[in-house]
Write an enzyme that holds these catalytic residues in place. Structure first.
Site, mmCIF file in Angstrom:
data_model
loop_
_atom_site.group_PDB
_atom_site.id
_atom_site.type_symbol
_atom_site.label_atom_id
_atom_site.label_comp_id
_atom_site.label_asym_id
_atom_site.label_seq_id
_atom_site.Cartn_x
_atom_site.Cartn_y
_atom_site.Cartn_z
ATOM 1 C CD GLU A 186 2.913 -7.481 -15.240
ATOM 2 O OE1 GLU A 186 2.611 -7.642 -13.731
ATOM 3 O OE2 GLU A 186 3.967 -8.343 -15.723
ATOM 4 C CB CYS A 205 -1.006 -0.019 1.326
ATOM 5 S SG CYS A 205 -1.834 -1.177 1.614
ATOM 6 C CE LYS A 232 7.457 -1.403 -10.002
ATOM 7 N NZ LYS A 232 7.570 -2.489 -11.975
ATOM 8 C CG HIS A 277 5.443 -34.101 -24.136
ATOM 9 N ND1 HIS A 277 4.882 -35.533 -24.698
ATOM 10 C CD2 HIS A 277 6.766 -34.003 -24.367
ATOM 11 C CE1 HIS A 277 6.809 -36.028 -25.448
ATOM 12 N NE2 HIS A 277 7.196 -34.859 -24.625
ATOM 13 C CG ASN A 318 2.651 -1.833 2.767
ATOM 14 O OD1 ASN A 318 2.398 -2.169 2.240
ATOM 15 N ND2 ASN A 318 3.931 -0.160 2.385
ATOM 16 N N GLY A 319 1.282 -2.859 5.371
ATOM 17 C CA GLY A 319 1.633 -4.596 5.799
ATOM 18 C C GLY A 319 0.905 -5.144 6.406
ATOM 19 C CD GLU A 346 9.220 -10.781 -17.557
ATOM 20 O OE1 GLU A 346 9.166 -10.937 -16.605
ATOM 21 O OE2 GLU A 346 9.121 -8.898 -17.946
ATOM 22 C CE LYS A 377 6.078 -6.483 -17.669
ATOM 23 N NZ LYS A 377 6.707 -7.640 -16.484
ATOM 24 N NE ARG A 408 4.327 2.276 -1.502
ATOM 25 C CZ ARG A 408 5.233 1.070 -1.643
ATOM 26 N NH1 ARG A 408 6.314 1.718 -2.451
ATOM 27 N NH2 ARG A 408 5.743 1.110 -0.348
ATOM 28 C CD1 TRP A 440 -3.380 -5.044 -4.329
ATOM 29 C CD2 TRP A 440 -1.896 -6.269 -3.368
ATOM 30 N NE1 TRP A 440 -2.807 -6.239 -5.397
ATOM 31 C CE2 TRP A 440 -2.606 -6.871 -3.679
ATOM 32 C CE3 TRP A 440 -1.299 -6.105 -1.794
ATOM 33 C CZ2 TRP A 440 -1.691 -8.458 -4.053
ATOM 34 C CZ3 TRP A 440 -1.202 -7.813 -1.585
ATOM 35 C CH2 TRP A 440 -1.320 -8.722 -2.669
HETATM 36 C C1 AGP Z 1 6.465 -7.735 -12.412
HETATM 37 O O1 AGP Z 1 5.429 -7.020 -13.817
HETATM 38 C C2 AGP Z 1 5.880 -8.076 -11.747
HETATM 39 N N1 AGP Z 1 4.536 -6.968 -10.998
HETATM 40 C C3 AGP Z 1 6.625 -8.995 -10.168
HETATM 41 O O2 AGP Z 1 6.313 -9.948 -10.710
HETATM 42 C C4 AGP Z 1 7.904 -8.281 -9.841
HETATM 43 O O3 AGP Z 1 8.443 -8.895 -10.952
HETATM 44 C C5 AGP Z 1 8.150 -9.689 -8.492
HETATM 45 O O4 AGP Z 1 6.801 -8.871 -8.137
HETATM 46 C C6 AGP Z 1 9.163 -8.958 -8.337
HETATM 47 O O5 AGP Z 1 8.837 -7.795 -7.419
HETATM 48 P P1 AGP Z 1 10.510 -7.226 -6.342
HETATM 49 O O6 AGP Z 1 11.507 -7.236 -8.419
HETATM 50 O O7 AGP Z 1 10.487 -5.646 -6.465
HETATM 51 O O8 AGP Z 1 10.483 -8.477 -5.998
#
Ligand code: AGP
Length: 591
Positions: free
Chosen positions: A474, A2, A586, A490, A99-100, A467, A471, A27, A75
């Site tokens: 998400e 958050c 994030k 398979h 936050n936590g 990756e 991308k 965030r 979040w």
């Molecule tokens: C990446 O596009 C995602 N938002 C997510 O997979 C991110 O890479 C992952 O949460 C790790 O975050 P970090 O690199 O801050 O540890």
């Protein structure tokens, strides 16, 4: 995770708070709220949905005169994303943002309910407010210190007491900074929220409590006042803004040549600064999401080039599984934010077992950066878009340099000097690829109405598929799978349907014919094949994009950005909120 902002000073408090929330919306953004305090009362305004929804509510409210306030963008972890569960939460004389995760919130809540306390919502934060309120007589520092003994878990709190005209904050395992202004002071989850007003900040450490007034900043630890160093942020205001770009994600992709240049410049003539992994028998690369996929490329290169056994594991598994450390092992943690809870836990597990750790991290003040035994910093600058692009690419570049150095140290890389020279030319080569962005815009439009996609490849190409697939998923919400090209037949090939997009990544010449035959298998089932390759001799199926063939160490750096752009333009063609995709945040600072 958050976002938290707090302010004490002469400016319009709601303006500072809302502006800060906008900068922190990446965030977490399922609900938000502010609390402002005048002499004798606290006004709380909360809203489900985006910050813009909160702004409308604030605009339509008659606001009290205030010089002190806290704000939060959420979040959701405990309790659904609605107005009741939005922060700030007030209990008695205490109003907080958090936050936590409070891990013993259930037991605490039961105890308090047995004392006839009544809770409005479902959040652990409301329980924390009640605990702090219960501990409060007349000394806020004492109350917070006592509450910390009762609260288990992670927290960054912004706290207002009804009968105090100061702002309080405390952190444990969640980041929080104190912004130092002139006749004004701030708290924030990260500097982007307040860089417009000050570049001076204090980084709160775990269990440190801060008391803020307009002209005073006091930090306490174990009840005693302590002195703290004032840092100067290098972030520019421009970096915290989109500039002329429609989205941060596109801005950050287009920044890749610049930040790649910065990282290469930092290390290429000082390869001694690159951590030497050549003496380890085994390397565990542990991370989450894209950072893990960067680590997979690292594994490919370290094994193929430096002959070092590697395992890659997602941190959420690694932290709980039985890990056998029977050889000289290095654990490499990869993290953009340096605050991902699972990755922190994996790092601490390695430390408990006496294993050395290396952090490849972007945020220099983060928990992982501070606790890992060794650090290699990427120079990505602030990355605001939830979907990582430039930071991921620099994580890959860092692994390239680590593998190159280790191979050379082990006498396995005869072309070391030439490859280093080639690294210097990488940013220009990448710029050429990004100049073709409109080609990927067309691909994005073709994918606009698709529901599913596959990314297939072998070896390091499969790692890039991971990756590319993430991308696309998400930011465009299209279901996508990365698959080892040889494995598809398979079972999963049953899913291939007429017109289904299949992206084939083919750069490894040793096995390009094998992947090509897998491409023919899916094309025989009417898949629409998009090939991203460094081999112009390959057949064009539906679409082919060819990048310059460069050394294996750096080839991913030219192949992955097209995949990032395809994900971006597909999402843009769907008109989605690309920088803040649904359900995401994030950095996931909770389990
Ligand atoms: C990446 O596009 C995602 N938002 C997510 O997979 C991110 O890479 C992952 O949460 C790790 O975050 P970090 O690199 O801050 O540890």
């Amino acid at each position: 995770m958050c976002g938290i902002v707090g302010y004490v000073g002469d400016r319009k408090t709601t303006e500072i708070l809302l502006e800060g929330l906008n900068k922190l919306e990446y965030r977490g953004y399922d609900s938000s709220g502010i609390a402002i305090k005048s002499q004798d009362n606290i006004q709380i305004i909360k809203s489900e949905g985006k910050i813009s929804d909160l702004e409308k509510k604030v605009e339509n409210s008659s606001l009290i005169e205030s010089k002190l306030g806290i704000a939060h963008t959420r979040w959701a972890t405990h309790g659904e994303a609605n107005e009741t569960n939005a922060h700030p939460h007030q209990f008695g004389k205490v109003t907080i943002v958090h936050n936590g995760i409070i891990e013993n919130e259930r037991e605490l809540k039961e105890e308090l309910i047995n004392k006839n306390l009544i809770f409005k919502g479902e959040t652990d934060t409301e329980v924390a407010a009640a605990v702090i309120n219960n501990c409060y007589q007349k000394d806020p520092i004492e109350a917070i210190t006592k509450a910390m003994e009762l609260l288990n878990g992670s927290y960054a709190f912004g706290i207002i007491f009804n009968d105090q005209n100061k702002l309080y904050a405390v952190r444990k395992d969640s980041p929080l900074i104190v912004g130092i202004g002139t006749h004004e002071n701030f708290i924030a989850s990260d500097i982007a929220a307040i860089i417009k007003y000050t570049d001076k900040y204090i980084l709160l450490e775990d269990n440190e409590i801060v008391e803020l007034s307009q002209d005073g900043v006091n930090v306490y630890k174990n009840g005693k006042k302590i002195s703290k160093k004032i840092e100067i942020s290098t972030m520019s205001i421009e970096e915290a803004n989109k500039g002329n770009y429609k989205h941060f994600m596109l801005k950050e992709i287009m920044e890749e040549p610049i930040v790649l240049q910065r990282t290469i410049n930092k290390y290429i003539n000082k390869m001694d600064d690159i951590f030497d992994v050549s003496n380890y028998d085994e390397i565990h690369i542990v991370a989450c999401g894209s950072a893990l996929y960067a680590g997979m490329i690292g594994k490919n290169l370290l094994e193929e080039k430096a002959n070092i056994k590697c395992i890659t594991e997602c941190a959420s598994e690694y932290r709980y599984k039985k890990v056998i450390y029977d050889r000289k092992t290095l654990v490499i943690l990869v993290s953009q934010s340096g605050e991902t809870a699972d990755t922190i836990a994996a790092m601490r597990k390695a430390h408990e077992c006496g294993i050395e750790t290396l952090a490849i991290v972007n945020v220099k003040t983060s928990t992982i950066a501070r606790e890992a035994k060794y650090q290699l910093f990427i120079e990505a600058g602030p990355e605001i878009a939830v979907a990582t692009t430039k930071a991921y690419l620099l994580q890959v570049a860092m692994f390239s340099l680590i593998a190159l150095k280790a191979a050379n140290k082990k006498g396995l890389e005869k072309e070391y000097d030439d490859i280093l020279q080639e690294a210097k030319l990488l940013p220009e080569k990448l710029k050429k690829v990004l100049n073709d962005k409109n080609i990927f815009k067309v691909v994005g439009k073709e994918l606009m109405h698709k529901d599913d996609a596959f990314f297939i490849g072998r070896g390091i190409d499969y790692s890039m598929c991971q990756e590319g697939s993430l991308k696309l998923k998400e930011v465009s919400y299209i279901h996508s799978d990365a698959y080892q090209a040889g494995e598809l037949k398979h079972g999963t090939i049953s899913l291939i349907e007429d017109g289904m997009p299949v992206f084939a990544i083919i750069t490894d010449k040793k096995i390009k014919d094998k992947t090509e035959s897998n491409v023919i298998e899916v094309e025989a089932r009417k898949a629409q094949v998009y090939t991203i390759t460094n081999d112009k001799t390959l057949k064009t199926h539906h679409f082919k994009y060819v990048v310059e063939k460069i050394s294996d160490y750096f080839q991913p750096i030219l192949i992955v950005p097209p995949l990032q752009l395809i994900g971006y333009f597909t999402a843009d063609s769907r008109g989605l909120d690309i920088d803040k995709p649904r359900n995401l945040a994030k950095s996931v600072t909770v389990e």
